[in-house]
Design a protein around this motif. Sequence first.
Motif, PDB file in Angstrom:
ATOM      1  N   CYS A  48       0.832  -1.203   0.000  1.00 43.38           N
ATOM      2  CA  CYS A  48       0.000   0.000   0.000  1.00 43.38           C
ATOM      3  C   CYS A  48       0.869   1.258   0.000  1.00 43.38           C
ATOM      4  CB  CYS A  48      -0.900  -0.033   1.238  1.00 43.38           C
ATOM      5  SG  CYS A  48      -1.709   1.536   1.585  1.00 43.38           S
ATOM      6  N   GLY A  50       0.252   3.995   1.253  1.00 43.97           N
ATOM      7  CA  GLY A  50       0.158   4.711   2.526  1.00 43.97           C
ATOM      8  C   GLY A  50       0.905   3.983   3.633  1.00 43.97           C
ATOM      9  N   CYS A  51       0.422   2.797   4.007  1.00 45.26           N
ATOM     10  CA  CYS A  51       0.976   2.087   5.171  1.00 45.26           C
ATOM     11  C   CYS A  51       2.081   1.108   4.801  1.00 45.26           C
ATOM     12  CB  CYS A  51      -0.147   1.366   5.918  1.00 45.26           C
ATOM     13  SG  CYS A  51      -0.969   0.108   4.920  1.00 45.26           S
ATOM     14  N   CYS A  63      -4.767   0.913   0.489  1.00 48.04           N
ATOM     15  CA  CYS A  63      -5.667  -0.068   1.081  1.00 48.04           C
ATOM     16  C   CYS A  63      -6.909   0.692   1.553  1.00 48.04           C
ATOM     17  CB  CYS A  63      -4.984  -0.792   2.242  1.00 48.04           C
ATOM     18  SG  CYS A  63      -4.750   0.240   3.708  1.00 48.04           S
ATOM     19  N   CYS A  66      -6.297   3.229   4.477  1.00 46.92           N
ATOM     20  CA  CYS A  66      -5.566   4.441   4.081  1.00 46.92           C
ATOM     21  C   CYS A  66      -6.433   5.309   3.176  1.00 46.92           C
ATOM     22  CB  CYS A  66      -4.261   4.076   3.382  1.00 46.92           C
ATOM     23  SG  CYS A  66      -3.017   3.418   4.508  1.00 46.92           S
TER      24      CYS A  66
HETATM   25 ZN   LIG Z   1      -2.622   1.209   3.696  1.00 44.94          ZN
END
Ligand SMILES: [Zn+2]
Length: 263
Positions: A48, A50-51, A63, A66
Amino acid sequence: MIFEGQIRKMISENTKPIRYYLNLKDDYLDVNQQLGKKMRFYHDHNECLGCGLDKEIYRMGYCKNCFFTLPEANDSIIRPELSTAHLGIEQRDLEWERKFELQPHIVYLAVSSDLKVGVTRSAQIPTRWIDQGASYATILAKTDNRYEAGMIEVALKNQVSDKTNYQKMLKNDVPEIDLIQQKDLFKIYIPEEESKFYLADDSVYTFEYPVLHYPEKIKSLNLAKQKEFEGTLVGIKGQYLIFEDGTVWNVRGHEGFYVKFEL
Ligand SMILES: [Zn+2]
């Protein structure tokens, strides 16, 4: 040779033709150099944007968690008219939103499949047009922030589409449109409060893509369904790789996938 990494949108350089680099976070691949050559690649797992976790990618490389929490995936990213940072109102992270929304934006007219209107940050020019596979483009208005540009775009959406037909764009089925004439026609639809942002500069920007030959029939590759692909690269346009058998791969549409390439 093996290249691998997290897929992010391709980086481009506005040369004639445009130069593309596959951005694998820790690795870069000069894609123009692969033209006419065989490539094999497969989806290994997810990462992902983001994370960084191996979770199902929901939208825009994020995901689900996020996508619904990060400011980078806020509603005003897709719909600039929903921006509220200029009012000091937070959506997800006011500091981030201030930086992103309170900077010069442009409203443009471009032709990638048909005439379309769009909004982007001034700093994203010409990258935004290249990402969409535009053949040519012009600037209609330059505003102080994202909200103002969004209001102009909304007013124009009744007159002109804000979408690109990717099949037409990839087949290079592109009409000839006099953008300056269109710009003159659309001027009257700019809301009064935003009319001072109209840009008198009539420059038209044109783009040349590295494509050996355009496909007649298009098959779209989805690496979530079909785990791997092998083919000869014949072109790059927008954020797509075009292969000899008519398969097209939307690189940006696979952000957050972790992919291994064999060249
Ligand atoms: Zn994420």
